[in-house]
Design a protein around this motif. Sequence first.
Motif, PDB file in Angstrom:
ATOM      1  N   GLY A 262      -2.385   3.853  -3.889  1.00 13.43           N
ATOM      2  CA  GLY A 262      -2.197   3.695  -5.320  1.00 13.43           C
ATOM      3  C   GLY A 262      -2.440   4.999  -6.044  1.00 13.43           C
ATOM      4  O   GLY A 262      -2.204   6.073  -5.494  1.00 13.43           O
TER       5      GLY A 262
ATOM      6  N   ASP B  89      -1.087  -0.593 -13.596  1.00 16.73           N
ATOM      7  CA  ASP B  89      -1.314  -1.982 -13.179  1.00 16.73           C
ATOM      8  C   ASP B  89      -2.617  -2.516 -13.755  1.00 16.73           C
ATOM      9  O   ASP B  89      -2.762  -3.723 -13.953  1.00 16.73           O
ATOM     10  CB  ASP B  89      -1.389  -2.060 -11.648  1.00 16.73           C
ATOM     11  N   MET B  90      -3.556  -1.608 -13.980  1.00 15.59           N
ATOM     12  CA  MET B  90      -4.873  -2.028 -14.432  1.00 15.59           C
ATOM     13  C   MET B  90      -5.502  -0.928 -15.278  1.00 15.59           C
ATOM     14  O   MET B  90      -5.420   0.251 -14.944  1.00 15.59           O
ATOM     15  CB  MET B  90      -5.754  -2.341 -13.216  1.00 15.59           C
TER      16      MET B  90
ATOM     17  N   GLY C  12       0.160  -6.548 -16.346  1.00 13.49           N
ATOM     18  CA  GLY C  12      -0.990  -5.710 -16.019  1.00 13.49           C
ATOM     19  C   GLY C  12      -2.280  -6.252 -16.596  1.00 13.49           C
ATOM     20  O   GLY C  12      -2.281  -7.045 -17.539  1.00 13.49           O
TER      21      GLY C  12
ATOM     22  N   VAL D 250      -8.117   3.151  -4.147  1.00 14.25           N
ATOM     23  CA  VAL D 250      -6.690   3.314  -4.461  1.00 14.25           C
ATOM     24  C   VAL D 250      -6.093   4.651  -4.034  1.00 14.25           C
ATOM     25  O   VAL D 250      -4.875   4.838  -4.131  1.00 14.25           O
ATOM     26  CB  VAL D 250      -6.442   3.117  -5.975  1.00 14.25           C
TER      27      VAL D 250
ATOM     28  N   THR E  50      -8.662  -5.971   0.961  1.00 17.44           N
ATOM     29  CA  THR E  50      -9.079  -5.518  -0.357  1.00 17.44           C
ATOM     30  C   THR E  50     -10.589  -5.587  -0.504  1.00 17.44           C
ATOM     31  O   THR E  50     -11.232  -4.654  -0.977  1.00 17.44           O
ATOM     32  CB  THR E  50      -8.404  -6.371  -1.452  1.00 17.44           C
TER      33      THR E  50
ATOM     34  N   GLN F  88      -6.570  -4.009  -6.440  1.00 17.42           N
ATOM     35  CA  GLN F  88      -5.865  -3.924  -5.165  1.00 17.42           C
ATOM     36  C   GLN F  88      -5.645  -2.448  -4.813  1.00 17.42           C
ATOM     37  O   GLN F  88      -5.460  -1.603  -5.705  1.00 17.42           O
ATOM     38  CB  GLN F  88      -4.504  -4.627  -5.241  1.00 17.42           C
TER      39      GLN F  88
ATOM     40  N   ASN G 265      -3.143  -0.807  -3.826  1.00 22.52           N
ATOM     41  CA  ASN G 265      -1.853  -0.199  -4.159  1.00 22.52           C
ATOM     42  C   ASN G 265      -1.627  -0.073  -5.662  1.00 22.52           C
ATOM     43  O   ASN G 265      -0.519   0.213  -6.107  1.00 22.52           O
ATOM     44  CB  ASN G 265      -0.710  -1.017  -3.538  1.00 22.52           C
ATOM     45  N   MET G 266      -2.646  -0.261  -6.447  1.00 15.59           N
ATOM     46  CA  MET G 266      -2.509  -0.242  -7.908  1.00 15.59           C
ATOM     47  C   MET G 266      -2.631   1.155  -8.505  1.00 15.59           C
ATOM     48  O   MET G 266      -3.311   2.028  -7.952  1.00 15.59           O
ATOM     49  CB  MET G 266      -3.585  -1.128  -8.554  1.00 15.59           C
ATOM     50  N   THR G 267      -1.980   1.337  -9.643  1.00 19.49           N
ATOM     51  CA  THR G 267      -2.253   2.479 -10.510  1.00 19.49           C
ATOM     52  C   THR G 267      -3.309   2.016 -11.500  1.00 19.49           C
ATOM     53  O   THR G 267      -3.075   1.106 -12.300  1.00 19.49           O
ATOM     54  CB  THR G 267      -0.992   2.927 -11.266  1.00 19.49           C
ATOM     55  N   VAL G 268      -4.496   2.617 -11.393  1.00 17.89           N
ATOM     56  CA  VAL G 268      -5.649   2.181 -12.178  1.00 17.89           C
ATOM     57  C   VAL G 268      -6.085   3.290 -13.124  1.00 17.89           C
ATOM     58  O   VAL G 268      -6.288   4.436 -12.700  1.00 17.89           O
ATOM     59  CB  VAL G 268      -6.825   1.796 -11.256  1.00 17.89           C
TER      60      VAL G 268
END
Length: 269
Positions: free
Chosen positions: A84, A141-142, A176, A80, A21, A57, A59-62
Motif C-alpha cells: 500500500g 482508502d483511509m 473510504g 502498508v 492483516t 488492510q 494494500n491501502m493508501t493510508v
Amino acid sequence: MKKLAQLVLAATLGMSAGYATADAISDAAMSDVRTAKAKARDEYRNPQQTLRFFGLQPNMTVVEVSPGGGWYTDILYPVVKDNGQYVAAHFYVDENSNDYYKKALAAFKQKTEAGEKYQGATVTAFDPMKALDITEAGSADMVLTFRNVHNWYMRHGDEGIDNAFGAFFTALKSGGVLGVVEHELPESADDEAMKKSGYMKRSYVIAAAEKAGFKLAESSDVNANPMDNANHPKGVWTLPPRLALDDQDREKYLAIGESNRMTLKFVKP
C-alpha cells in the motif's frame, strides 16, 4: 460440489486474509522498531484493536493526519509499506512557524530518508486554515487522526473543524474510511469546556463529520476509560503521559490513566 468447493475456498482465503492483516498489525505493534516507552502506552491506546476496528488492510493508501513524532506511524507504516502507501499529513511550516513545528517536521522527514524506518513514506502538509490538500483528491482508502480534533478546535473554532473534515472527505475514495480517536467530554458538560480542556463532545465530532458528508458507520469503546471524568485542573494534560501538575496528586492521576476517548469510524458514501 464444485460450487461448494469454490465457496469453501473463498471463505478460507477470506479468513487467511483476515489473519494476515491481524498478523501484520500485531507484528508491527510488537516490533523492536517501537521503543519500550512507546509500547507502554499500548495499555491505554490499544493500537492493535483500534486499527482492526477501523479496518486497516496492508494494500491501502493510508493518510495519517498530524502524526507528531510517529507513535502510530511506527505501526501503520510497516503494515502498508509493501503493498500500500503511507502518507503523513504533517505540520504546515512557513517562515512564520515556530521552532517546535519546524523541528518536529524536520525530524519526521529525516525518518523517511533512505535507510531510515519510514523510508519511502510520503510527507504532505496539513493545517485547517492554510493547507488542506493532504493527498491527491479521491486517492486515499483511509484517513486517520488520533487525539488531534481538540487542537484544531481550540485554535480555529468551528471553521477549522469544518475545513479539516472537508479536507478528509476530499482525500478519500468513495467507500473510504475516516477513523477518529479523540478525548471525550461528557455530553452534560458546558460546551465552553471544549475551548480549553482538550476534550470534545462526541455529538460535536459526529455532527462535524456528517456536515462534511460522512456517514457514521460504527463506534467503539475500545479506548474508553470510565475512570476519567474529564474534569481536571489543567484539562486532559493533567493526566498521563503529560502529568501537567508534575508531582501534585501524581499517584491519583496515574491511577486514572490516560483519557477517556471516543473511537469513531466514518465512511464516505
